[in-house]
Design an enzyme around this catalytic site. Structure first.
Site, PDB file in Angstrom:
ATOM      1  N   CYS A 126      16.151  -6.969  -0.005  1.00  0.00           N
ATOM      2  CA  CYS A 126      15.482  -8.221   0.364  1.00  0.00           C
ATOM      3  C   CYS A 126      14.953  -8.161   1.794  1.00  0.00           C
ATOM      4  O   CYS A 126      15.634  -8.556   2.746  1.00  0.00           O
ATOM      5  CB  CYS A 126      16.440  -9.393   0.219  1.00  0.00           C
ATOM      6  SG  CYS A 126      16.876  -9.788  -1.475  1.00  0.00           S
ATOM      7  N   LEU A 127      13.725  -7.700   1.936  1.00  0.00           N
ATOM      8  CA  LEU A 127      13.093  -7.579   3.249  1.00  0.00           C
ATOM      9  C   LEU A 127      11.803  -8.394   3.325  1.00  0.00           C
ATOM     10  O   LEU A 127      11.601  -9.173   4.246  1.00  0.00           O
ATOM     11  CB  LEU A 127      12.812  -6.105   3.553  1.00  0.00           C
ATOM     12  CG  LEU A 127      12.195  -5.784   4.918  1.00  0.00           C
ATOM     13  CD1 LEU A 127      13.148  -6.158   6.046  1.00  0.00           C
ATOM     14  CD2 LEU A 127      11.827  -4.301   5.011  1.00  0.00           C
ATOM     15  N   GLU A 129       8.727 -10.985   3.084  1.00  0.00           N
ATOM     16  CA  GLU A 129       8.539 -12.430   3.014  1.00  0.00           C
ATOM     17  C   GLU A 129       7.047 -12.734   2.949  1.00  0.00           C
ATOM     18  O   GLU A 129       6.212 -11.849   3.138  1.00  0.00           O
ATOM     19  CB  GLU A 129       9.160 -13.113   4.240  1.00  0.00           C
ATOM     20  CG  GLU A 129      10.650 -12.907   4.364  1.00  0.00           C
ATOM     21  CD  GLU A 129      11.260 -13.655   5.550  1.00  0.00           C
ATOM     22  OE1 GLU A 129      10.516 -14.432   6.216  1.00  0.00           O
ATOM     23  OE2 GLU A 129      12.451 -13.459   5.818  1.00  0.00           O
ATOM     24  N   GLY A 133       5.194  -8.825   5.609  1.00  0.00           N
ATOM     25  CA  GLY A 133       5.075  -7.731   4.660  1.00  0.00           C
ATOM     26  C   GLY A 133       5.041  -6.407   5.401  1.00  0.00           C
ATOM     27  O   GLY A 133       6.073  -5.791   5.664  1.00  0.00           O
ATOM     28  N   GLU A 366       6.357  -0.689  -0.370  1.00  0.00           N
ATOM     29  CA  GLU A 366       7.075   0.112   0.637  1.00  0.00           C
ATOM     30  C   GLU A 366       6.117   0.723   1.663  1.00  0.00           C
ATOM     31  O   GLU A 366       6.315   1.851   2.124  1.00  0.00           O
ATOM     32  CB  GLU A 366       7.961   1.165  -0.029  1.00  0.00           C
ATOM     33  CG  GLU A 366       9.121   0.514  -0.762  1.00  0.00           C
ATOM     34  CD  GLU A 366      10.224   1.472  -1.134  1.00  0.00           C
ATOM     35  OE1 GLU A 366      10.503   2.407  -0.357  1.00  0.00           O
ATOM     36  OE2 GLU A 366      10.818   1.281  -2.205  1.00  0.00           O
ATOM     37  N   SER A 369      -1.050   2.333   2.042  1.00  0.00           N
ATOM     38  CA  SER A 369      -1.631   3.593   2.530  1.00  0.00           C
ATOM     39  C   SER A 369      -2.096   3.452   3.969  1.00  0.00           C
ATOM     40  O   SER A 369      -1.998   4.396   4.763  1.00  0.00           O
ATOM     41  CB  SER A 369      -2.807   4.010   1.643  1.00  0.00           C
ATOM     42  OG  SER A 369      -2.362   4.420   0.372  1.00  0.00           O
TER      43      SER A 369
END
Length: 384
Positions: A126-127, A129, A133, A366, A369
């Site tokens: 949970c990172l 929001e 981002g 995650e 690019s």
């Protein structure tokens, strides 16, 4: 320099390949159509029982001790069968690594066996929001101490497998007056914590078999012992683990692309036009040659980053290179495979349009690019 996998790594790769072929690939289309929650959870359990939910975790806690290279090889094969299952596997492994590296002995003993053996079907990271981002330091979720408890308030977005997770790693601001990124703490929050609310799954373009949910904290009380690492030291944990997670996403992208090209290569060897197999056409051969070269280069970049991580060396730049190259190569590979199928590739039955949709997110989550390019440039200039 030895490019061949060890006997242990071959065993991990081959086991993952067998499970992907026997259990994951046959279900991938059903999951994409919105069915099969129960079979999806069953497959997660099979992966856990086979050692794939704690690939880089000590055997003392039920992990496989396969290391970063084993993790990369396994994720490629799992994604080759089902990208939705692969992303859940990748994130769950990320959480397990965080708990082992940053947690107390009590944390490790309480949570790692449950992640590794499948008691928890998944674990959540949970990172992200709404306003945080690519810049997670801008998060607004807060945590305040109240006696011997922390009280969390705020919302997280795009949390992979949240509705299946038994445990969440959660980042929150604990010192709002600190410089940006300095007042953030990492917490372990169990799924049944009062005040933790998992929202309905998002409707996504691809990887639809893996639920992606908002998670809200409304006066969510957790014990003071739930702090992971140091108070106000959580941002460093997030940055470090995102680098490792990028190896998993790169391997996932490669697996999706490999699955698409496998279908294309078989198809061009069977399909006849103008009296001969279309594989005999030089134009077709060059398309295949370009994609195969890119996928092999992606694999080497992934293994390079994984090897550096396993050796305890800096690997952030290499992980970003692997994620950038593999995810963008996957876009080209899936669309080339679709093109090689002609009209048949546009039909859902072939599975290629699903693979193209599944691949698309790998250039985004995650770290986009564009963010990977910033990291690569920053680390290159810093070491020049």
């Amino acid at each position: 320099m030895d490019f061949e996998p060890s006997e242990e790594h071959r065993l991990i790769r081959d086991t993952a390949r067998r499970i992907a072929a026997d259990r994951l690939a046959p279900l991938a289309g059903t999951l994409d159509d919105g069915g099969g929650r129960a079979p999806f959870l069953e497959n997660l359990k099979v992966l856990a029982e086979s050692g794939f939910m704690g690939l880089n975790v000590s055997g003392h806690y039920g992990g496989s001790e396969a290391g970063s290279v084993g993790f990369a090889l396994a994720l490629e094969e799992i994604a080759r069968g089902c990208a939705s299952t692969a992303v859940t596997t990748s994130v769950t492994n990320m959480v397990a690594e965080i708990v082992e590296v940053c947690g107390t002995e009590e944390h490790r003993a309480a949570y790692l066996p449950k992640i590794c053996d499948g008691t928890y079907p998944a674990a959540g990271f949970c990172l992200t929001e709404a306003g945080a981002g690519s810049d997670p330091a801008g998060m607004r979720t807060s945590a305040r101490i109240d006696g011997n408890e922390w009280v969390l308030n705020g919302s997280k977005l795009y949390i992979t497998s949240a509705e299946y997770a038994g445990l969440f790693v959660v980042w929150a601001v604990t010192d709002p007056d600190a410089p940006k990124g300095k007042g953030i703490t990492c917490f372990l929050v169990e799924a049944d914590a009062e005040g933790l609310i998992v929202g309905p799954a998002e409707k996504k373009m691809g990887q639809t078999g893996s639920a992606t949910n908002p998670v809200t904290f409304e006066n969510c009380r957790i014990p003071a012992s739930a702090v992971l690492g140091d108070v106000n030291g959580g941002f460093r944990i997030a940055v470090g683990e995102l680098a490792g997670g990028r190896i998993g996403i790169a391997a996932t992208a490669l697996g999706i692309a490999r699955g698409a090209m496998d279908l294309a290569i078989r198809y061009v060897q069977e399909r006849e036009q103008f009296g001969r197999k279309i594989a005999d056409n030089q134009g077709i051969q060059w398309m295949i040659a370009d994609r195969e070269t890119e996928l092999e280069a992606a694999r080497l970049l992934i293994l390079r980053a994984a090897t550096l991580k396993a050796a305890g060396e800096p690997y952030a730049r290499e992980a970003s290179m692997a994620k950038l190259y593999a995810s963008e190569a996957a876009q080209r590979a899936t669309y080339t495979a679709l093109q090689l199928h002609g009209g048949a590739g546009y039909i859902r039955e072939t599975g290629l349009e699903r693979l193209a949709r599944d691949a698309r997110i790998t250039t985004i989550y995650e770290g986009t690019s564009e963010i990977q390019r910033l990291i690569i440039a920053r680390e290159t200039l810093r070491s020049a």
